[in-house]
Scaffold this motif. Sequence first.
Motif, PDB file in Angstrom:
ATOM      1  N   GLU A 213       0.838  -1.202   0.000  1.00 22.94           N
ATOM      2  CA  GLU A 213       0.000   0.000   0.000  1.00 22.94           C
ATOM      3  C   GLU A 213       0.877   1.258   0.000  1.00 22.94           C
ATOM      4  OE1 GLU A 213      -3.135   2.767   0.176  1.00 22.94           O
ATOM      5  OE2 GLU A 213      -2.920   0.737  -0.634  1.00 22.94           O
ATOM      6  N   MET A 217       1.180   4.299  -2.875  1.00 20.83           N
ATOM      7  CA  MET A 217       1.036   5.715  -2.569  1.00 20.83           C
ATOM      8  C   MET A 217       2.185   6.567  -3.110  1.00 20.83           C
ATOM      9  SD  MET A 217      -0.298   5.243   1.359  1.00 20.83           S
ATOM     10  CE  MET A 217      -1.016   6.820   1.674  1.00 20.83           C
ATOM     11  N   GLN A 321       0.975   5.339   5.144  1.00 24.68           N
ATOM     12  CA  GLN A 321       1.247   6.713   4.730  1.00 24.68           C
ATOM     13  C   GLN A 321       2.602   7.179   5.248  1.00 24.68           C
ATOM     14  OE1 GLN A 321      -1.924   9.463   5.541  1.00 24.68           O
ATOM     15  NE2 GLN A 321      -0.861  11.205   4.624  1.00 24.68           N
ATOM     16  N   SER A 324       5.334   5.321   3.392  1.00 24.27           N
ATOM     17  CA  SER A 324       5.530   5.879   2.057  1.00 24.27           C
ATOM     18  C   SER A 324       6.388   7.139   2.121  1.00 24.27           C
ATOM     19  CB  SER A 324       4.173   6.195   1.419  1.00 24.27           C
ATOM     20  OG  SER A 324       4.339   6.749   0.139  1.00 24.27           O
TER      21      SER A 324
END
Length: 375
Positions: A213, A217, A321, A324
């Motif tokens: 994921e 991103m 997040q 990333s």
Amino acid sequence: MGKKKILFFIYEMGAGGAARTLLNIINNLNRERFQPVLVTLNYNGSYESELKDDVTFIKLDTKRLSRSIFKLASIIRKENIDLVFSTIPRVNTIATLATFCSFTKCKNVVREADNLGGTFKENTQLLFFGLVYRMSSQVVSLSEGVKENLVSKYKLSRKRIKVIYNPVDLEKISVLKSEELDGSHDNIFRQGGKVILTAGRLVAQKDQATLIEAFRMLQKEVQSSLIILGEGPLKQDLEQQINSAGLSGKVHFLGFQKNPYKFISRADLFVLSSQHEGFSHVIAESIASGTIVVSTDCKSGPAEVLEGGKYGFLCEVGNSQEMSGKIIEALTLPEPEKQSMIKAGIQRAGTFDAKVIVKEYEAVFNEVLSKKKRR
């Protein structure tokens, strides 16, 4: 004084970090003082071929750990074993009981390698393991964080626990990291853009889903590809996640690799997304290979290996997040800062050199062997 026979007991010499640790200890053990004997269940392990020729290697005629107690006890008697060393809780339990049931003067050392526990059932099980560990001659933990877990959840005395970090075979890494890639693998590195790599079993603990994921991103920020080394039951789920995220062709599953260092050393970044670790052997191997690391700040190894972020980047567990963002930060470091971090990481890896760490194990073995057996 004659050589002391050390029996190393493990489920199998497979692809995991525990087997790699035993391999490094066995192969680097002082042969003038110790004679290593390796015992596994009846499985074929990928690291067996890397054992030195002078290692006595015995496979039990069973694949069930629960049936190995008396078989192992018999080997302890027949081989005149002086000390049994084991790692992983269930294996430690069997090794300790087998040592006791051998009715010999043999001692045993158990090694704890992870931060286990959480649920009521798991914590209750750890209390049982703790009771068995008290029967052992010595407990070794592979990090300070694991030691704290042994005290709080296994209810062991701090005085009975010695911390010894994982041994990393730096000499071996320096040779193997330069090995050539085959054509299909080499093409991944020639596609252009940055190459991000991770390695570990495809299981919930390693949480590759969060990494995938995070990789999704950062697509707009950094042209990159992701290599995943390892095998496991979650491969199909991860492949579905990749397809749904439109990342087909950008993420490459290369399975278990006997020589992961030739991939790690060529990658721009190594990422560990684990939910928990005891030490994280692969982080130490990555900085030794000259590759920058981003890791979750999970209990308890990564922060110790990277000294709170001094030798790499740390992010919150399960936070794609933040992961990333850290990956982007690492991949866009100015060249002087990048080279400085790589150089510092290589120096840090020297702390875990197998030649240094195995001497610490030898000191523990000598200390245990010099004491009267506990009954």
